[in-house]
Scaffold this motif. Structure first.
Motif, short mmCIF file in Angstrom:
data_model
loop_
_atom_site.label_atom_id
_atom_site.label_comp_id
_atom_site.label_asym_id
_atom_site.label_seq_id
_atom_site.Cartn_x
_atom_site.Cartn_y
_atom_site.Cartn_z
N GLU A 89 0.83 -1.20 0.00
CA GLU A 89 0.00 0.00 0.00
C GLU A 89 0.87 1.25 0.00
OE1 GLU A 89 0.56 -1.43 4.18
OE2 GLU A 89 0.09 -2.27 2.25
N GLU A 90 0.28 2.37 -0.45
CA GLU A 90 1.04 3.59 -0.63
C GLU A 90 1.20 4.38 0.65
OE1 GLU A 90 -0.24 6.03 -3.80
OE2 GLU A 90 0.33 4.60 -5.33
N ASP A 91 0.41 4.15 1.65
CA ASP A 91 0.52 4.92 2.89
C ASP A 91 0.88 3.97 4.02
OD1 ASP A 91 0.30 6.48 5.13
OD2 ASP A 91 -1.44 7.58 4.37
N MET A 92 2.13 4.08 4.51
CA MET A 92 2.61 3.15 5.52
C MET A 92 1.92 3.37 6.86
SD MET A 92 4.72 1.37 3.85
CE MET A 92 5.47 0.46 5.20
N THR A 93 1.22 4.49 7.02
CA THR A 93 0.60 4.77 8.31
C THR A 93 -0.87 4.35 8.35
OG1 THR A 93 -0.11 6.99 7.66
CG2 THR A 93 2.10 6.78 8.56
N ASP A 132 11.84 4.54 15.11
CA ASP A 132 11.28 5.86 14.85
C ASP A 132 11.58 6.37 13.44
OD1 ASP A 132 13.97 6.15 15.25
OD2 ASP A 132 13.82 7.74 16.77
N SER A 133 12.02 5.50 12.55
CA SER A 133 12.21 5.91 11.16
C SER A 133 10.84 6.05 10.49
CB SER A 133 13.05 4.88 10.41
OG SER A 133 12.48 3.58 10.52
N THR A 134 10.76 6.90 9.49
CA THR A 134 9.50 7.11 8.78
C THR A 134 9.71 6.95 7.28
OG1 THR A 134 9.82 9.51 8.55
CG2 THR A 134 8.68 8.73 10.53
N VAL A 135 8.65 6.50 6.61
CA VAL A 135 8.68 6.26 5.16
C VAL A 135 7.46 6.93 4.55
CG1 VAL A 135 8.48 4.51 3.36
CG2 VAL A 135 9.97 4.10 5.32
N THR A 136 7.68 7.89 3.64
CA THR A 136 6.60 8.57 2.95
C THR A 136 6.74 8.33 1.45
OG1 THR A 136 6.59 10.32 4.62
CG2 THR A 136 5.45 10.77 2.54
N PRO A 137 5.78 7.69 0.80
CA PRO A 137 5.90 7.38 -0.64
C PRO A 137 6.12 8.64 -1.48
CG PRO A 137 4.04 6.22 0.34
CD PRO A 137 4.52 7.20 1.37
N TYR A 170 12.57 9.57 3.40
CA TYR A 170 12.96 8.76 4.56
C TYR A 170 13.49 9.64 5.69
CZ TYR A 170 15.42 5.05 7.17
OH TYR A 170 15.85 4.17 8.13
N THR A 171 13.03 9.36 6.89
CA THR A 171 13.61 9.93 8.09
C THR A 171 14.28 8.80 8.85
OG1 THR A 171 11.86 11.60 8.23
CG2 THR A 171 13.19 11.23 10.20
N ARG A 172 15.57 8.93 9.07
CA ARG A 172 16.33 7.81 9.61
C ARG A 172 15.98 7.54 11.07
NH1 ARG A 172 22.24 7.43 10.82
NH2 ARG A 172 21.26 5.83 12.05
N PHE A 173 16.34 6.36 11.52
CA PHE A 173 16.12 5.95 12.90
C PHE A 173 17.17 6.59 13.82
CE2 PHE A 173 18.70 2.96 10.55
CZ PHE A 173 19.83 2.81 11.34
N SER A 174 16.83 6.71 15.08
CA SER A 174 17.76 7.26 16.06
C SER A 174 18.89 6.26 16.31
CB SER A 174 17.04 7.55 17.38
OG SER A 174 16.00 8.47 17.19
N ARG A 175 20.10 6.77 16.46
CA ARG A 175 21.24 5.89 16.66
C ARG A 175 21.13 5.09 17.96
NH1 ARG A 175 26.04 4.79 18.73
NH2 ARG A 175 27.71 4.10 17.35
N ARG A 176 20.43 5.63 18.95
CA ARG A 176 20.31 4.95 20.24
C ARG A 176 19.65 3.58 20.09
NH1 ARG A 176 15.06 5.28 21.39
NH2 ARG A 176 13.85 7.03 20.53
#
Length: 407
Positions: free
Chosen positions: A57-61, A167-172, A126-132
Motif C-alpha cells: 500500500e502507498e501509505d505506511m501509516t 522511529d524511522s518514517t517512510v513517505t511514498p 525517509y527519516t532515519r532511525f535514532s542511533r540509540r
C-alpha cells in the motif's frame, strides 16, 4: 537490464570485474541477502512480483491497501488480501530493521540508512532511525570481537531490537508520468563511509560558518523539504499531470529550461495545467534542486570533503543546458562516481526503449571529457557511462520482493 545477468570477468585472470557505481549497491546486496535468508527460513512473508497483486500500500501509516476502498475488481476488499498485505508490511519492517543493523556494522556504523530503506520500499522520503536504537548493540558487537557466531544473550538482544518499534518514517514519493530519471556511472568511485564520517565530524564540531550557525545544514533541509512537497503535492495534482502528459513530449521536451521562462503564446497559458503552468512548476523543481546542490557543495567545502567536486559540477551544469532537462546533480553521499538527471520525456526512439531527450543526454555523457593537468603531459578523460536504469515507484516489485523464476 534483465535480472540476474552474470557479472563480467577479466579476460586474463577470469576474476569477476565489479565497478563501484555509487548507487547504493552494497546496501542493495546486504538487503537482498537478509531478505532471502529471512524468506527461505520462513521468518517473514514478502511481496511477490506476480501481476502486481501483492504491491505494498502507498501509505505506511494507514491500514493495509484495500481496507477502505478495496483492491479487487469489484472494489471490495478481501480478507485474504488484507491479511497478506499485513504480513508483507510486517515482513518488510523486520527485513528493514535487520538489514539496517547488518549494513551499519559492515560499513563501520556510518550512513543515513536511506540506501537500505530504498532497497526495501522503493522510492520514498525517509527519516532515519535514532542511533540509540542500535548504537549500544553495535558497540557491544565490537567488544565481542570477530567471532562468527553470537552468544545466546546477544542473539536475543538482536531479536528484541529487530522486533521493536523504530522511529524511522517512510513517505511514498514518485516522479509523475512524463518525468524520467537517468543515471550516469562516472569512473572513480568514492569511499562513502570515509566521506560520511568527515561530514558528520564537521557537523558535530565545525559547522559554524562564521556568518550564520548551521546555515548549510538548515538550508539543505529546507530545500529537500521543498523538493518533496513539489513532487508529492503540486506534481501530484491532476491538472499538472494531465498537462505534462499532453504537452511534455512535443513542447517542453524540445525547449531548454531557459526557454521555459520566456513568454509562450497566450493559448498555452490561459488555464491551470497549461504548458506555461507546467513549465513554471518544472522551474520551481529545478531551482529547488539547484539550491540543494549549492548547499551540498558549500558544506563539502567547509568540511574539506568533495561532496560535489568541480568536475561533477561542470558535467551537471552542461547537462542542465540540454533541451528537456529539469535538473542534474550528484546522488547519495556525493563524490566522483555518479550523476543523476531528471528530465521531461521526449518522443520515443529505439522502438520505445528510449526517447530523444534521453539520447541527447547520453550523447553528451559519452563524449564528455574531463580535462585535468597530467604532469604537463596532456589531459585525462573521465569515462561517463549512461546506465540502463529508470526511476522506480513505491512498494511491491519496486522494493524487496520475491521473484518467481521459471528455472
Amino acid at each position: 537490464l534483465e535480472p540476474f545477468l552474470p557479472c563480467p570477468k577479466e579476460a586474463d585472470s577470469g576474476r569477476v570485474a565489479i565497478h563501484k557505481t555509487g548507487l547504493g549497491s552494497s546496501a542493495a546486496l546486504v538487503t537482498s541477502l537478509v531478505g532471502a535468508l529471512l524468506a527461505f527460513f520462513g521468518v517473514v512473508s514478502l511481496p511477490e512480483t506476480v501481476d502486481g497483486e501483492e504491491a505494498l500500500e502507498e501509505d505506511m501509516t494507514l491500514p493495509p491497501a484495500g481496507f477502505e476502498n478495496g483492491d479487487s475488481d469489484e472494489g471490495v476488499a478481501t480478507p485474504d488480501g488484507m491479511e497478506n498485505n499485513g504480513k508483507h508490511k510486517e515482513g518488510l519492517k523486520i527485513a528493514h530493521n535487520l538489514a539496517q543493523i547488518c549494513h551499519c556494522y559492515a560499513q563501520g556504523k556510518v550512513g543515513s540508512g536511506f540506501d537500505v530503506s530504498s532497497a526495501i520500499y522503493g522510492s520514498h522520503i525517509y527519516t532515519r532511525f535514532s542511533r540509540r536504537l542500535v548504537g549500544k548493540f553495535l558497540d557491544g558487537l565490537d567488544q565481542e570481537g570477530s567471532s562468527s557466531s553470537l552468544t545466546e544473550s546477544v542473539s536475543q538482544q538482536l531479536v528484541d531490537i529487530v522486533d521493536g518499534t523504530w522511529d524511522s518514517t517512510v513517505t511514498p514519493i514518485n516522479l509523475p508520468p512524463g518525468l524520467e530519471l537517468l543515471m550516469a556511472d562516472v569512473c572513480g568511485g568514492s569511499e562513502s563511509p570515509s566521506m560520511a564520517k568527515q561530514i558528520l565530524e564537521w557537523k558535530q564540531n565545525h559547522r559554524k560558518t562564521g556568518f550564520l550557525d548551521d546555515y548549510y545544514w538548515k538550508d539543505l533541509k529546507r530545500c529537500n523539504k521543498k523538493i518533496g512537497t513539489l513532487l508529492t503535492d503540486q506534481f501530484a495534482s491532476a491538472p499538472i499531470r494531465d498537462g505534462l502528459r499532453r504537452d511534455g513530449v512535443m513542447i517542453l521536451a524540445n525547449r531548454t529550461a531557459e526557454q521555459w521562462k520566456k513568454p509562450m503564446p497566450s493559448s498555452w497559458h490561459e488555464f491551470v495545467g497549461s504548458s506555461w503552468d507546467v513549465a513554471g512548476k518544472l522551474i520551481d523543481l529545478r531551482m529547488a534542486i539547484m539550491e540543494s546542490r549549492q548547499n551540498l557543495k558549500g558544506m563539502g567545502r567547509a568540511a574539506g570533503v568533495p561532496v560535489e567536486p568541480d568536475e561533477q559540477t561542470a558535467l551537471a551544469n552542461a547537462t542542465m543546458k540540454l533541451p528537456g532537462v529539469v535538473a542534474a546533480g550528484v546522488p547519495g553521499a556525493g563524490g566522483y562516481d555518479a550523476l543523476y538527471v531528471i528530465y521531461v520525456k521526449g518522443p520515443d526512439t529505439c522502438d520505445g526503449k528510449s526517447d530523444r531527450v534521453r539520447d541527447e543526454i547520453g550523447k553528451l555523457w559519452k563524449e564528455w571529457n574531463r580535462k585535468e593537468e597530467d604532469g604537463g603531459n596532456g589531459n585525462t578523460k573521465a569515462v561517463v557511462c549512461p546506465l540502463s536504469v529508470r526511476a522506480a515507484g513505491f512498494g511491491g516489485e519496486n522494493g524487496l520482493c520475491v521473484s518467481r523464476l521459471d528455472w
